[in-house]
Design a protein around this motif. Structure first.
Motif, PDB file in Angstrom:
ATOM      1  N   ARG A  45       0.833  -1.216   0.000  1.00 47.32           N
ATOM      2  CA  ARG A  45       0.000   0.000   0.000  1.00 47.32           C
ATOM      3  C   ARG A  45       0.862   1.259   0.000  1.00 47.32           C
ATOM      4  NH1 ARG A  45      -3.086   2.741  -2.260  1.00 47.32           N
ATOM      5  NH2 ARG A  45      -4.201   4.301  -1.105  1.00 47.32           N
ATOM      6  N   HIS A  46       1.946   1.278   0.780  1.00 47.11           N
ATOM      7  CA  HIS A  46       2.847   2.439   0.799  1.00 47.11           C
ATOM      8  C   HIS A  46       3.536   2.619  -0.564  1.00 47.11           C
ATOM      9  CE1 HIS A  46       2.475   3.816   4.907  1.00 47.11           C
ATOM     10  NE2 HIS A  46       2.557   2.566   5.335  1.00 47.11           N
ATOM     11  N   LYS A  47       3.867   1.526  -1.217  1.00 46.44           N
ATOM     12  CA  LYS A  47       4.455   1.605  -2.557  1.00 46.44           C
ATOM     13  C   LYS A  47       3.455   2.188  -3.559  1.00 46.44           C
ATOM     14  CE  LYS A  47       7.942  -2.045  -2.418  1.00 46.44           C
ATOM     15  NZ  LYS A  47       8.361  -3.334  -3.001  1.00 46.44           N
ATOM     16  N   GLU A  48       2.196   1.771  -3.448  1.00 50.63           N
ATOM     17  CA  GLU A  48       1.146   2.304  -4.334  1.00 50.63           C
ATOM     18  C   GLU A  48       0.980   3.803  -4.121  1.00 50.63           C
ATOM     19  OE1 GLU A  48      -2.409   0.099  -3.524  1.00 50.63           O
ATOM     20  OE2 GLU A  48      -1.580  -1.771  -4.312  1.00 50.63           O
ATOM     21  N   ILE A  49       1.005   4.226  -2.872  1.00 49.30           N
ATOM     22  CA  ILE A  49       0.868   5.653  -2.559  1.00 49.30           C
ATOM     23  C   ILE A  49       2.019   6.432  -3.177  1.00 49.30           C
ATOM     24  CG2 ILE A  49       0.957   7.350  -0.679  1.00 49.30           C
ATOM     25  CD1 ILE A  49      -0.613   5.257   1.020  1.00 49.30           C
ATOM     26  N   LEU A  50       3.245   5.921  -3.031  1.00 55.20           N
ATOM     27  CA  LEU A  50       4.417   6.575  -3.627  1.00 55.20           C
ATOM     28  C   LEU A  50       4.261   6.656  -5.144  1.00 55.20           C
ATOM     29  CD1 LEU A  50       7.278   7.759  -3.588  1.00 55.20           C
ATOM     30  CD2 LEU A  50       8.143   5.400  -3.611  1.00 55.20           C
ATOM     31  N   GLN A  51       3.842   5.575  -5.759  1.00 52.18           N
ATOM     32  CA  GLN A  51       3.673   5.570  -7.210  1.00 52.18           C
ATOM     33  C   GLN A  51       2.600   6.577  -7.637  1.00 52.18           C
ATOM     34  OE1 GLN A  51       2.557   1.799  -8.894  1.00 52.18           O
ATOM     35  NE2 GLN A  51       2.831   2.498 -10.982  1.00 52.18           N
ATOM     36  N   ASP A  52       1.481   6.609  -6.942  1.00 53.21           N
ATOM     37  CA  ASP A  52       0.404   7.544  -7.276  1.00 53.21           C
ATOM     38  C   ASP A  52       0.862   8.995  -7.135  1.00 53.21           C
ATOM     39  OD1 ASP A  52      -1.247   5.372  -7.714  1.00 53.21           O
ATOM     40  OD2 ASP A  52      -2.358   5.583  -5.833  1.00 53.21           O
ATOM     41  N   LEU A  53       1.543   9.297  -6.032  1.00 55.54           N
ATOM     42  CA  LEU A  53       2.017  10.667  -5.810  1.00 55.54           C
ATOM     43  C   LEU A  53       3.057  11.063  -6.855  1.00 55.54           C
ATOM     44  CD1 LEU A  53       2.249  10.657  -1.911  1.00 55.54           C
ATOM     45  CD2 LEU A  53       0.677  12.027  -3.303  1.00 55.54           C
ATOM     46  N   THR A  54       3.934  10.144  -7.194  1.00 54.77           N
ATOM     47  CA  THR A  54       4.964  10.431  -8.194  1.00 54.77           C
ATOM     48  C   THR A  54       4.327  10.692  -9.558  1.00 54.77           C
ATOM     49  OG1 THR A  54       6.564   9.060  -6.998  1.00 54.77           O
ATOM     50  CG2 THR A  54       7.056   9.532  -9.305  1.00 54.77           C
TER      51      THR A  54
END
Length: 141
Positions: A78-87
């Motif tokens: 989930r934290h990786k998905e958040i990073l990807q979305d924000l990026t």
């Protein structure tokens, strides 16, 4: 690794994600209005936070790789998905801002070019008075 280090990493990730949300919100507002060149500080702050979040995610990945529960693996995902979305959103907004700025710089360059051409044309032939708005309007025709 103990659970307290995982909790510390998770809290650090949430803190950075919250800061990113705040800065991305400010960046969205800036992009939707007329940019004035003040976005450089905000852009570098966002880039720095994205790098920090990437580092925390890597530390979390190391923790997960050492053998942890499925819940911890899901949290990392989930934290990786958040990073990807924000990026992705940051790059999309930055591209939009650059696209907005491009016509402005091209138009001001065109104005400078037209004025320069008019000045060169009047040298040695008597001086004609041309206003910048008149020159720009005639160049856009």
């Amino acid at each position: 690794m103990d659970a307290s280090s995982w909790d510390a990493l998770r809290k650090q990730a949430r803190k950075i994600e919250t800061q990113l949300d705040d800065q991305m919100s400010a960046y969205r507002r800036l992009v939707s209005t007329k940019p004035d060149g003040s976005e450089n500080e905000l852009v570098s702050g966002i880039e720095n936070l994205l790098k920090q979040l990437q580092q925390v995610n890597l530390q979390m990945q190391t923790w997960v790789s050492s053998g942890s529960s499925q819940i911890v693996s899901h949290t990392l995902a989930r934290h990786k998905e958040i990073l990807q979305d924000l990026t992705q959103e940051f790059f999309r907004l930055r591209s939009g801002l650059r696209a907005k700025q491009e016509p402005i710089s091209r138009s001001s360059g065109q104005t400078d070019n037209v004025i320069s051409q008019a000045q060169q044309a009047t040298v040695g032939r008597g001086t004609w008075f041309f206003s910048a708005p008149h020159l720009v309007a005639s160049a856009q025709r």
